[in-house]
Scaffold this active site. Structure first.
Site, short mmCIF file in Angstrom:
data_model
loop_
_atom_site.label_atom_id
_atom_site.label_comp_id
_atom_site.label_asym_id
_atom_site.label_seq_id
_atom_site.Cartn_x
_atom_site.Cartn_y
_atom_site.Cartn_z
N GLY A 110 0.29 -1.16 0.17
CA GLY A 110 -0.03 0.01 0.03
C GLY A 110 1.24 0.94 0.07
O GLY A 110 -0.15 2.47 -0.69
N ASP A 111 2.09 1.15 0.58
CA ASP A 111 3.04 2.04 0.26
C ASP A 111 4.65 2.16 0.51
O ASP A 111 5.77 2.60 1.06
CB ASP A 111 2.99 2.80 1.60
CG ASP A 111 3.65 4.74 2.20
OD1 ASP A 111 3.81 5.32 1.13
OD2 ASP A 111 3.59 4.92 2.80
N LEU A 112 4.78 1.00 -1.15
CA LEU A 112 6.19 0.88 -2.00
C LEU A 112 6.72 1.46 -2.20
O LEU A 112 6.47 1.56 -3.37
CB LEU A 112 5.38 -0.77 -2.26
CG LEU A 112 6.51 -2.24 -2.08
CD1 LEU A 112 7.49 -2.31 -0.83
CD2 LEU A 112 6.70 -2.58 -2.84
#
Ligand code: ADP
Length: 290
Positions: free
Chosen positions: A198-200
């Site tokens: 989700g926040d890679l």
């Protein structure tokens, strides 16, 4: 840098029935303070803490790390040792310290392949059974059967309303957004709901001493894997071996490169809502094409 607050250290030692030594501050991320500590029982630990109103931030991070850890991949996900909120509303999260090593010849390919394996963890719907955070902002994960509905409602509209409240985007863009929403079903493929970090971006992974990718600081939900892959392109830091590894496990649909900018509209909007500046102008340029 201030040192770890005494009451926090006391709380950790009593929660975990251990003594910490060699505590030293390390540079954390954009949000939290961070330190490295050693304990005989646990080994090296990474501590994050933050005095804020969003005291459930670390609870959500723990739930995300647990979902990633249960994903059945060879990626390193730090083990969580403790988390909570002190009386003075300092939130804290203690986890395994990931000792940074260097990438071996095969590390990037292996990372890509294992990320594809993570994405093979499926849910019935896009979203998640709880909301969490993306950076400092709330991230709504209300579940939808259809990817485009989820992307429009929970990702773009949700951030547009925050932008309106904060005066970060003009209301005149409303019509452009509506036009874009009508086009999206023809542009974005209906991928299954995959477990996403989700926040890679480049700052949320490193290679451990074995050259295996470790991922942390997630904003987990189930969604289109193209969303995750698109964000890896936003700030760079992922090699062609990484993408080859990914596609060796689960090839992407044709035309993905042309869709990257639309998926990243979400992250441009969150960055605009947090930092403003040129991110807002980039959002406008993309949406005004519709
Ligand atoms: P924030 O929530 O403040 O953005 P992060 O979780 O992204 O903080 O961590 C900030 C930095 O600390 C990361 O970029 C990484 O270099 C390092 N880091 C994060 N987790 C660990 C860990 N478990 N072990 C060692 N270093 C870590």
């Amino acid at each position: 840098m201030t040192s770890i607050p005494d009451n926090l250290l006391e709380q950790l030692e009593s929660d975990l029935d251990t003594r910490f030594a060699n505590t030293r501050r390390v540079s954390g991320g954009s949000i939290n303070q961070a330190a490295r500590l050693e304990s005989e029982e646990l080994g090296s630990c990474f501590l994050k803490w933050n005095r804020s109103d969003d005291s459930d931030m670390f609870v959500k991070e723990v739930r995300g790390l647990e979902l990633l850890g249960a994903g059945g991949t060879e990626l390193v996900i730090p083990e969580v040792y403790d988390h909570g909120v002190l009386d003075d509303s300092t939130g804290y999260l203690l986890m395994e310290f990931i000792e940074e090593g260097s990438a071996g010849k095969d590390s990037d390919r292996h990372f890509g392949q294992q990320l594809a394996r993570l994405h093979q963890n499926r849910a019935e719907q896009h979203g998640l059974d709880h909301d969490n955070y993306i950076g400092r902002l709330p991230q709504s994960n209300t579940q939808h059967d259809n990817w485009v509905d989820f992307f429009v409602q929970e990702r773009i509209e949700y951030q547009f309303s925050i932008a309106r409240e904060r005066g970060r985007l003009p209301s005149s863009l409303h019509q452009n957004f509506q036009n874009m929403y009508r086009r999206l079903p023809d542009i974005m493929p209906e991928e299954p709901p995959s477990l996403l970090h989700g926040d890679l971006w480049g700052g949320n992974y490193s290679y451990d001493i074995n050259g295996t990718a470790a991922i942390y600081d997630p904003a987990v939900y189930y969604g289109s894997r193209e969303m995750e892959l698109a964000f890896t392109h936003m700030f760079g830091g992922f090699s062609s071996d990484f993408y080859r590894g990914y596609e060796s496990e689960w090839p992407l649909e044709d035309g993905f490169q042309d869709r990257i900018q639309l998926y990243n509209l979400y992250h441009l909007m969150t960055h605009n809502n947090m930092f403003g500046g040129h991110y807002g102008r980039q959002v406008e340029r993309i949406v005004q094409r519709f």
